[in-house]
Design a protein around this motif. Sequence first.
Motif, PDB file in Angstrom:
ATOM      1  N   UNK A  36       6.248  19.375   8.720  1.00  0.00           N
ATOM      2  CA  UNK A  36       6.469  18.348   9.561  1.00  0.00           C
ATOM      3  C   UNK A  36       5.251  18.405  10.594  1.00  0.00           C
ATOM      4  N   UNK A  37       4.350  19.285  10.637  1.00  0.00           N
ATOM      5  CA  UNK A  37       3.039  19.202  11.341  1.00  0.00           C
ATOM      6  C   UNK A  37       1.823  19.003  10.681  1.00  0.00           C
ATOM      7  N   UNK A  38       2.007  18.613   9.246  1.00  0.00           N
ATOM      8  CA  UNK A  38       0.848  18.220   8.601  1.00  0.00           C
ATOM      9  C   UNK A  38       0.215  16.914   9.039  1.00  0.00           C
ATOM     10  N   UNK A  39      -1.073  16.883   9.048  1.00  0.00           N
ATOM     11  CA  UNK A  39      -1.549  15.596   9.615  1.00  0.00           C
ATOM     12  C   UNK A  39      -1.264  14.490   8.334  1.00  0.00           C
ATOM     13  N   UNK A  40      -1.212  13.528   9.102  1.00  0.00           N
ATOM     14  CA  UNK A  40      -1.215  12.217   7.976  1.00  0.00           C
ATOM     15  C   UNK A  40      -1.876  11.120   8.501  1.00  0.00           C
ATOM     16  N   UNK A  41      -2.367  10.053   7.547  1.00  0.00           N
ATOM     17  CA  UNK A  41      -3.031   9.203   8.154  1.00  0.00           C
ATOM     18  C   UNK A  41      -2.144   8.095   9.150  1.00  0.00           C
ATOM     19  N   UNK A  42      -2.998   7.833  10.423  1.00  0.00           N
ATOM     20  CA  UNK A  42      -2.200   7.541  11.485  1.00  0.00           C
ATOM     21  C   UNK A  42      -1.078   8.018  12.144  1.00  0.00           C
ATOM     22  N   UNK A  85      10.024   2.584   2.311  1.00  0.00           N
ATOM     23  CA  UNK A  85      10.692   1.704   3.284  1.00  0.00           C
ATOM     24  C   UNK A  85       9.677   0.576   3.864  1.00  0.00           C
ATOM     25  N   UNK A  86       9.997  -0.250   4.516  1.00  0.00           N
ATOM     26  CA  UNK A  86       9.228  -1.216   4.946  1.00  0.00           C
ATOM     27  C   UNK A  86       8.201  -0.860   6.131  1.00  0.00           C
ATOM     28  N   UNK A  87       6.788  -1.074   5.668  1.00  0.00           N
ATOM     29  CA  UNK A  87       5.796  -0.349   6.498  1.00  0.00           C
ATOM     30  C   UNK A  87       5.723  -0.643   7.964  1.00  0.00           C
ATOM     31  N   UNK A  88       6.368  -1.976   8.115  1.00  0.00           N
ATOM     32  CA  UNK A  88       6.339  -2.438   9.534  1.00  0.00           C
ATOM     33  C   UNK A  88       7.113  -1.714  10.244  1.00  0.00           C
ATOM     34  N   UNK A 121      -0.961  -5.366   6.527  1.00  0.00           N
ATOM     35  CA  UNK A 121      -0.162  -6.690   6.056  1.00  0.00           C
ATOM     36  C   UNK A 121      -0.769  -7.440   4.759  1.00  0.00           C
ATOM     37  N   UNK A 122      -1.881  -6.937   4.390  1.00  0.00           N
ATOM     38  CA  UNK A 122      -2.365  -7.712   3.205  1.00  0.00           C
ATOM     39  C   UNK A 122      -2.360  -6.500   2.068  1.00  0.00           C
ATOM     40  N   UNK A 123      -1.619  -5.389   2.207  1.00  0.00           N
ATOM     41  CA  UNK A 123      -1.792  -4.423   1.240  1.00  0.00           C
ATOM     42  C   UNK A 123      -0.516  -4.705   0.391  1.00  0.00           C
ATOM     43  N   UNK A 124      -0.682  -4.542  -1.088  1.00  0.00           N
ATOM     44  CA  UNK A 124       0.471  -4.575  -1.850  1.00  0.00           C
ATOM     45  C   UNK A 124       1.248  -3.422  -1.689  1.00  0.00           C
ATOM     46  N   UNK A 125       2.520  -3.640  -2.429  1.00  0.00           N
ATOM     47  CA  UNK A 125       3.495  -2.161  -2.386  1.00  0.00           C
ATOM     48  C   UNK A 125       2.732  -1.185  -3.129  1.00  0.00           C
ATOM     49  N   UNK A 126       2.066  -1.602  -4.126  1.00  0.00           N
ATOM     50  CA  UNK A 126       1.459  -0.417  -5.105  1.00  0.00           C
ATOM     51  C   UNK A 126       0.401   0.371  -4.163  1.00  0.00           C
ATOM     52  N   UNK A 127      -0.457  -0.439  -3.388  1.00  0.00           N
ATOM     53  CA  UNK A 127      -1.642   0.125  -2.538  1.00  0.00           C
ATOM     54  C   UNK A 127      -0.762   0.884  -1.483  1.00  0.00           C
ATOM     55  N   UNK A 128       0.266   0.551  -0.788  1.00  0.00           N
ATOM     56  CA  UNK A 128       0.918   1.211   0.189  1.00  0.00           C
ATOM     57  C   UNK A 128       1.476   2.624  -0.239  1.00  0.00           C
ATOM     58  N   UNK A 129       1.976   2.453  -1.629  1.00  0.00           N
ATOM     59  CA  UNK A 129       2.520   3.531  -2.441  1.00  0.00           C
ATOM     60  C   UNK A 129       1.632   4.649  -2.562  1.00  0.00           C
ATOM     61  N   UNK A 131      -1.458   5.049  -1.064  1.00  0.00           N
ATOM     62  CA  UNK A 131      -1.715   5.787   0.312  1.00  0.00           C
ATOM     63  C   UNK A 131      -0.888   6.711   0.667  1.00  0.00           C
ATOM     64  N   UNK A 132       0.546   6.377   0.530  1.00  0.00           N
ATOM     65  CA  UNK A 132       1.808   7.385   0.895  1.00  0.00           C
ATOM     66  C   UNK A 132       1.471   8.644   0.062  1.00  0.00           C
ATOM     67  N   UNK A 133       1.311   8.380  -1.249  1.00  0.00           N
ATOM     68  CA  UNK A 133       1.122   9.459  -2.111  1.00  0.00           C
ATOM     69  C   UNK A 133      -0.057  10.357  -1.580  1.00  0.00           C
ATOM     70  N   UNK A 134      -1.095  10.014  -1.249  1.00  0.00           N
ATOM     71  CA  UNK A 134      -2.389  10.560  -0.751  1.00  0.00           C
ATOM     72  C   UNK A 134      -1.915  11.815   0.400  1.00  0.00           C
TER      73      UNK A 134
END
Length: 211
Positions: A36-42, A85-88, A121-129, A131-134
């Motif tokens: 839970x304390x791991x650093x994540x993007x944003x 989930x919806x990134x928004x 908002x301009x990223x595809x679902x695959x790009x967000x996936x 990013x999340x996997x990273x």
Amino acid sequence: MSKVIESLKWRYAVKKFDTSKRVSNINIEKLKQAFNLTATSYGLQPIKMLILENKEIQEKLVSHSFNQPQVLQASHVLILCVEKTVIKDTINSYFTSVKAIRKTADEILEPYRKMMLSSFENKTEEEIFIWSKHQAYIALGNLMTVCALEKIDSCPMEGFVPKGYKEVLDLDKLNLEPVLILPIGIRAKDDIFADFNKVRKEVSESVISIR
């Protein structure tokens, strides 16, 4: 030499766990906190961790793990997942938490929130996936280090079939996509890999100093 370095030298990818031993509840709680304390993007934490301690289910997962026996032998199997989930919604939820915890004024938060929404908002679902996997890889590294410090053995794995894990664990119901697994436990005394010397480059070869 520091405890951290000694612990990292002690760590290896366990090939055989002692099935008679289990990781203590205290150490499981430490791993929960570390995740839970791991650093994540944003700071968005688009990942979740499942903690599996069920031999019947673990046995079912072996065939979806290229028959790697550690999945069954392990005291627990940590399964790192990406939230579908919806990134928004994730971003808005994050800012609700920031406001509640830090009492930050809306006029300070709103420009940052809009910037984050715009960046996705301009990223595809695959790009967000991807990013999340990273972010899951960051968590995996953190968990492995904590395991080493607490003398918990582990074996990080990318080699598994996500579709099989999803079916066995019914992850669609949780809206999760499994991306990494980390069986943990106590190394078996007859695991010959425990005594192998680490094979690593010299630090001078792997690290470049720029001054």
